[in-house]
Design an enzyme around this catalytic site. Structure first.
Site, PDB file in Angstrom:
ATOM      1  N   ILE A  87       0.835  -1.203   0.000  1.00 21.44           N
ATOM      2  CA  ILE A  87       0.000   0.000   0.000  1.00 21.44           C
ATOM      3  C   ILE A  87       0.870   1.255   0.000  1.00 21.44           C
ATOM      4  O   ILE A  87       0.518   2.273  -0.617  1.00 21.44           O
ATOM      5  CB  ILE A  87      -0.981   0.008   1.202  1.00 21.44           C
ATOM      6  CG1 ILE A  87      -2.048   1.095   1.019  1.00 21.44           C
ATOM      7  CG2 ILE A  87      -0.251   0.170   2.520  1.00 21.44           C
ATOM      8  CD1 ILE A  87      -2.965   0.871  -0.150  1.00 21.44           C
TER       9      ILE A  87
ATOM     10  N   SER B  96      11.137   0.622   8.104  1.00 23.08           N
ATOM     11  CA  SER B  96      10.553  -0.669   7.751  1.00 23.08           C
ATOM     12  C   SER B  96      11.560  -1.759   8.089  1.00 23.08           C
ATOM     13  O   SER B  96      12.773  -1.561   7.953  1.00 23.08           O
ATOM     14  CB  SER B  96      10.206  -0.713   6.261  1.00 23.08           C
ATOM     15  OG  SER B  96       9.624  -1.954   5.917  1.00 23.08           O
ATOM     16  N   ARG B  97      11.056  -2.913   8.504  1.00 21.50           N
ATOM     17  CA  ARG B  97      11.960  -4.014   8.840  1.00 21.50           C
ATOM     18  C   ARG B  97      12.641  -4.587   7.605  1.00 21.50           C
ATOM     19  O   ARG B  97      13.764  -5.078   7.688  1.00 21.50           O
ATOM     20  CB  ARG B  97      11.189  -5.134   9.533  1.00 21.50           C
ATOM     21  CG  ARG B  97      10.718  -4.799  10.943  1.00 21.50           C
ATOM     22  CD  ARG B  97       9.964  -5.954  11.552  1.00 21.50           C
ATOM     23  NE  ARG B  97       8.799  -6.319  10.764  1.00 21.50           N
ATOM     24  CZ  ARG B  97       8.030  -7.382  11.012  1.00 21.50           C
ATOM     25  NH1 ARG B  97       8.332  -8.197  12.009  1.00 21.50           N
ATOM     26  NH2 ARG B  97       6.976  -7.635  10.253  1.00 21.50           N
TER      27      ARG B  97
ATOM     28  N   LYS C 259      -6.129   2.808   7.068  1.00 20.42           N
ATOM     29  CA  LYS C 259      -7.313   2.111   7.556  1.00 20.42           C
ATOM     30  C   LYS C 259      -7.027   0.610   7.624  1.00 20.42           C
ATOM     31  O   LYS C 259      -6.191   0.108   6.853  1.00 20.42           O
ATOM     32  CB  LYS C 259      -8.526   2.427   6.667  1.00 20.42           C
ATOM     33  CG  LYS C 259      -8.377   1.909   5.217  1.00 20.42           C
ATOM     34  CD  LYS C 259      -8.833   0.464   5.093  1.00 20.42           C
ATOM     35  CE  LYS C 259      -8.398  -0.160   3.796  1.00 20.42           C
ATOM     36  NZ  LYS C 259      -8.619  -1.616   3.774  1.00 20.42           N
TER      37      LYS C 259
END
Length: 314
Positions: free
Chosen positions: A14, A36-37, A90
């Site tokens: 996304i 981010s991992r 969301k």
């Protein structure tokens, strides 16, 4: 005003499909870092965690969170406590209570919290709301069917507890429903279908009631093959309204209305910037509350196992 320095957290599908393109067009935000991992963003500083990102770059004023809902509360709470504005993908969280906690943190720290519902920014939604105002609504039928393997390839988190399953897309429909209806509705019946090897439903049928004997029914399914279906049909005393393609197409009595191009995430970031400038927050939990009610009230049906990559010989 100078653009708000922003860090993007969770560089998955996304983020790459929607957030990064919209941020590249935005004059309101300057993307300066990513956390981010397993991934980074070319051209900006990349970190393994939000805490590491905020420690290294205190100039970051806002963060946008794109990770799965089960992990979002801890990261959002940390950012808010450290005085950063926060935008939530969301659904805004795994539970109502944790999002309410975040809203309190934002208020106590004097920063903005934006719980987004991207489908509300589809081009047909506001015109649909305006057209329905003042009309007697008799029936609403929602059909939201899509292919989970296409939209969430290999993303097992979506079928884990807190991942919402078919309600991950279904909540988009509920966000539109709660935006365009001029009155509240409440769930009266629900049937949820769970694969026998999963913790979240793959399909759901919902029935809502409202004032003046209005009928609202919704069908969600994650097993759609071929063309996808994202339709909302509203029958009124003055005609029939149909939103299709997730709100991108609006028809009144079968006649398609002229609509601007789809720009949902551009709209989200514009709204986030406006909230920051005004010192406000926007946390509408109505769509998530309907999902929570479905899990409370719904009858559980069990169906065959679901695999993103079917076992050999299946």
């Amino acid at each position: 005003m100078a653009p708000v320095k922003l860090g993007l957290v969770g560089i998955g599908k996304i983020a790459r499909d929607q957030h990064l393109p919209s941020l590249s067009r935005s004059a309101d935000f300057d993307l300066v870092a990513a956390a981010s991992r397993n991934a980074g963003v070319e051209g900006v500083a990349s970190f393994a965690s939000t805490g590491e990102m905020l420690d290294a770059m205190p100039e970051i004023e806002a963060v946008s969170l794109c990770m799965p809902p089960q992990a979002r509360h801890r990261v959002a709470a940390e950012a808010l406590a450290r005085g950063r504005h926060v935008m939530l993908e969301k659904p805004p969280g795994a539970t109502l209570s944790e999002v309410e906690h975040l809203a309190g943190l934002a208020a106590s720290n004097g920063v903005s919290l934006f719980a987004t519902w991207h489908s509300r920014h589809a081009p047909g939604v506001e015109p649909a709301r305006d057209w329905l105002a003042g009309k007697r609504i008799r029936k609403m039928t929602v059909t939201w069917k899509e292919d989970v393997r296409h939209w969430h390839p290999g993303q097992d988190w979506i079928f884990e507890a807190g991942g919402l399953g078919v309600f991950d897309p279904g909540i988009n429909a509920l966000s539109i429903v709660t935006k365009i209806l001029p009155f509240p509705i409440w769930l009266t019946d629900a049937s949820l279908t769970f694969p026998e090897n999963r913790q979240a439903p793959i399909a759901a049928d919902l029935v809502f009631a409202g004032p003046e004997d209005v009928s609202v029914e919704a069908t969600f399914d994650f097993r759609q093959i071929g063309p996808q279906t994202w339709d909302i049909i509203v029958e009124t005393d003055q005609g029939v309204l149909k939103l299709s393609m997730g709100g991108a197409v609006l028809r009144i009595d079968g006649e398609e209305q002229a609509m601007p191009p789809e720009a949902e995430y551009d709209g989200l970031y514009a709204r986030f910037a406006a909230l920051i400038a005004a010192g406000g927050s926007e946390v509408d939990l109505a769509p998530l509350r309907h999902v929570a009610d479905a899990f409370l009230l719904g009858r559980r049906q069990v169906t065959e196992p679901f695999f993103f990559d079917p076992p050999a010989g299946a």
